[in-house]
Write a protein that holds these residues in place. Structure first.
Motif, short mmCIF file in Angstrom:
data_model
loop_
_atom_site.label_atom_id
_atom_site.label_comp_id
_atom_site.label_asym_id
_atom_site.label_seq_id
_atom_site.Cartn_x
_atom_site.Cartn_y
_atom_site.Cartn_z
N TRP A 1 -6.31 -1.20 -4.06
CA TRP A 1 -4.96 -1.46 -3.21
C TRP A 1 -4.03 -2.35 -3.54
O TRP A 1 -3.89 -3.87 -3.64
CB TRP A 1 -5.24 -1.69 -1.79
CG TRP A 1 -4.58 -2.37 -0.62
CD1 TRP A 1 -4.04 -2.90 -0.48
CD2 TRP A 1 -3.59 -0.87 -0.02
NE1 TRP A 1 -2.87 -2.70 0.87
CE2 TRP A 1 -3.69 -1.40 0.78
CE3 TRP A 1 -4.30 0.26 0.04
CZ2 TRP A 1 -2.51 -0.75 1.71
CZ3 TRP A 1 -3.62 1.45 1.13
CH2 TRP A 1 -2.45 0.49 1.50
N LYS B 1 -0.66 0.86 -0.42
CA LYS B 1 -1.04 2.35 -1.06
C LYS B 1 -1.66 2.16 -2.36
O LYS B 1 -1.71 1.16 -3.33
CB LYS B 1 -0.14 3.50 -2.03
CG LYS B 1 1.47 4.23 -0.95
CD LYS B 1 1.78 5.11 -1.45
CE LYS B 1 3.03 5.53 -0.60
NZ LYS B 1 2.28 6.51 -0.16
N VAL C 1 -0.29 6.91 -7.18
CA VAL C 1 -0.28 6.55 -5.42
C VAL C 1 -0.52 7.38 -5.32
O VAL C 1 -0.38 8.42 -5.21
CB VAL C 1 0.60 5.63 -5.68
CG1 VAL C 1 0.88 4.72 -6.43
CG2 VAL C 1 2.24 6.44 -5.13
N ASP D 1 -2.44 7.96 -0.11
CA ASP D 1 -2.46 6.56 1.13
C ASP D 1 -3.95 6.37 0.89
O ASP D 1 -4.09 5.55 2.20
CB ASP D 1 -1.49 7.51 2.37
CG ASP D 1 -0.17 7.20 2.58
OD1 ASP D 1 0.48 6.48 1.65
OD2 ASP D 1 0.58 8.69 2.37
#
Length: 92
Positions: A14, A20, A35, A37
């Motif tokens: 993280w 992200k 990257v 979410d």
């Protein structure tokens, strides 16, 4: 969902600056960042951040592998990361 065809190891962390998840991996000649979410994707297109290394000897088909972030060396704000990789050696 986009599948990432990579062989481990890679790193998944993280990133507080990006907010992200950051995946660091390698190809034979580059280190790549992606990257997402969520830790399971959907992943961005790769950003090549290094040309990696030259093959360790003439005729080597593989010279750069095991790219990964060093999370203990992440800057406090998450803007600076340290990425390491391994280099194949011709041991005789």
């Amino acid at each position: 969902m986009k599948r990432i065809d990579r062989h481990p190891p890679a790193s998944l962390t993280w990133n507080p600056h990006l907010e992200k998840y950051l995946l660091v991996s390698t190809t034979p000649s580059t280190i790549q960042l992606r990257v997402a979410d969520s830790p399971v994707g959907e992943w961005s297109e790769p950003v090549e951040v290094s040309q990696g290394v030259a093959p360790p000897y003439e005729g080597a088909t593989f010279g750069n592998y095991a790219g990964h972030e060093q999370p203990s060396l992440l800057s406090a704000d998450g803007r600076t990361i340290l990425v390491g990789n391994m280099v194949e050696k011709n041991v005789q």
